[in-house]
Design an enzyme around this catalytic site. Structure first.
Site, short mmCIF file in Angstrom:
data_model
loop_
_atom_site.label_atom_id
_atom_site.label_comp_id
_atom_site.label_asym_id
_atom_site.label_seq_id
_atom_site.Cartn_x
_atom_site.Cartn_y
_atom_site.Cartn_z
CB CYS A 7 12.55 1.21 -0.61
SG CYS A 7 12.68 -0.36 -1.51
CG HIS A 53 12.72 -1.26 3.60
ND1 HIS A 53 13.93 -0.84 4.08
CD2 HIS A 53 12.77 -1.06 2.25
CE1 HIS A 53 14.68 -0.42 3.09
NE2 HIS A 53 14.01 -0.53 1.96
#
Length: 389
Positions: free
Chosen positions: A337, A319
């Site tokens: 992430c 992301h």
């Protein structure tokens, strides 16, 4: 004189014997077929009708439903349920068989009726009845990918049940995968309620896939039966693979064997195994333009991040993280992430397909194969051992 008397005696005896035979013959003819004497019985009809199912109870409703005849032809056939509704069916053009055109129901009584005519011209009835099994429970199943979807080359086929399956072999035998090109693959039970099929290697790009799950009437054990059949047709798109090496601080995208992008990235913190981006082969599970992220343990809730691509139910995404821009391509500082700039995250997001593989290497930890989707975190030999057949 003596000889004449003997001749007369034999003549009388012969006449008496002829009279007895004549009387006996007349008696046999007059009794006909209905007599109790030793005369010939009425000839049986030539036609012989075969019913499938022929009778009885606990018949599987998915079993073949058919009528056939020997030495004759069927004139008409009907199969009627307890409500008087006829089952759809078709009489063959040659009149030798009739086949049902719809599934039977669970827990119903069906009655055969109709007539056949034999080669001898005699009529024979089509008659009988049977009752289908009444399940203790019917089990619902779903299949993914769904119809007419395009997926990445790592996409598994997943059949999920709403109840645990006891007889896994029976369920697995009802499943069939038909790719447009030869592909080696196998089913593996990942839990009592889920069985997945994946190829040994990634799907060849452009493969068309059809799946039949003929589960209606399948006995899963303990009186539980499949509720319905399932089918799906999907296509495999281009081959796109993410090569995510945490030690390089880059995220490389390869398409059809050629590198098309290299994005500066920040992975999970190297020094904290709890915050690593663990090694393993993941896949694109979901795409959301905005994802709300929470991790109270590390002090953040309701944080919005753009162009989020979910790669694990453990919590890993690819992301945008503009707040971490200074570390992209330099230092691993995320909580697990893969962080990209907004522009790079959107570029990757726009080109990603559900089912694209994401191969993470260079981390100090490896993901356990227990967080969806973990199909590619199990080696091929272990995968095959998870089949019930």
């Amino acid at each position: 004189m003596g000889r004449s008397r003997v001749r007369l005696l034999w003549t009388a005896l012969a006449g008496a014997l002829a009279a007895v035979l004549l009387i006996s013959g007349c008696g046999s003819q007059s009794s006909g077929g209905g007599g109790t004497g030793g005369g010939a019985q009425a000839q049986a009809p030539a036609a012989k009708v075969h019913l499938e199912p022929g009778g009885g109870g606990d018949v599987n409703p998915a079993a073949p439903v058919k009528v056939s005849v020997e030495r004759g032809k069927l004139d008409d056939v009907a199969l009627t349920n307890g409500d008087g509704k006829e089952v759809e069916g078709e009489l063959a053009a040659d009149g030798l068989s009739w086949t049902a055109g719809e599934q039977l129901g669970y827990g119903k009584t069906y009655t055969w009726s109709g007539e056949a005519t034999g080669t001898d011209g005699q009529s024979v009835p089509v008659q009988g009845s049977f009752t289908t099994v009444s399940p203790a429970k019917t089990v619902r199943a779903t299949v993914n990918p769904t119809d007419h979807t395009e997926v990445g080359v790592a996409m598994p086929i997943s059949v999920k049940f709403d109840q645990p399956v006891t007889d896994k072999a029976a369920a697995e035998r009802a499943l069939q995968v038909r790719p447009s090109v030869p592909v080696e693959g196998a089913w593996a039970w990942l839990s009592d309620k889920q069985v997945d099929w994946r190829p040994k290697e990634y799907w060849p790009a452009g493969t068309q896939v059809e799946v039949d799950a003929n589960l209606y009437g399948v006995h899963y054990g303990e009186g539980e039966y499949g509720r319905s059949d399932l089918t799906t047709k999907f296509s495999v798109g281009r081959s796109q693979i993410v090569k995510a090496d945490a030690s390089t601080h880059q995220m490389i995208v390869e398409q059809d064997g050629k590198q098309i992008a290299s994005y500066p990235a920040s992975y999970g913190k190297d020094h904290d195994p709890e915050l690593n981006t663990p090694n393993g082969t993941y896949m694109v599970m979901q795409k959301n333009p905005v994802e709300i992220m929470d991790n109270p343990r590390y002090g953040y809730t309701d944080v919005e991040k753009k162009w989020a691509v979910r790669m694990s139910n453990h919590g890993e995404f690819i992301h945008e993280n503009e707040e971490n821009r200074a570390n992209l391509g330099k230092v691993n500082t995320s909580h697990g992430c893969i962080n990209l700039s907004e522009a790079d995250a959107k570029a990757y997001f726009d080109g990603a397909l559900i089912g694209d593989p994401i191969e993470v290497t260079g981390a100090v930890t490896t993901m356990e194969p227990r967080f969806d989707v973990f199909d590619w975190m199990i080696d091929w030999e272990q995968w095959q051992q998870k089949s019930a057949l």
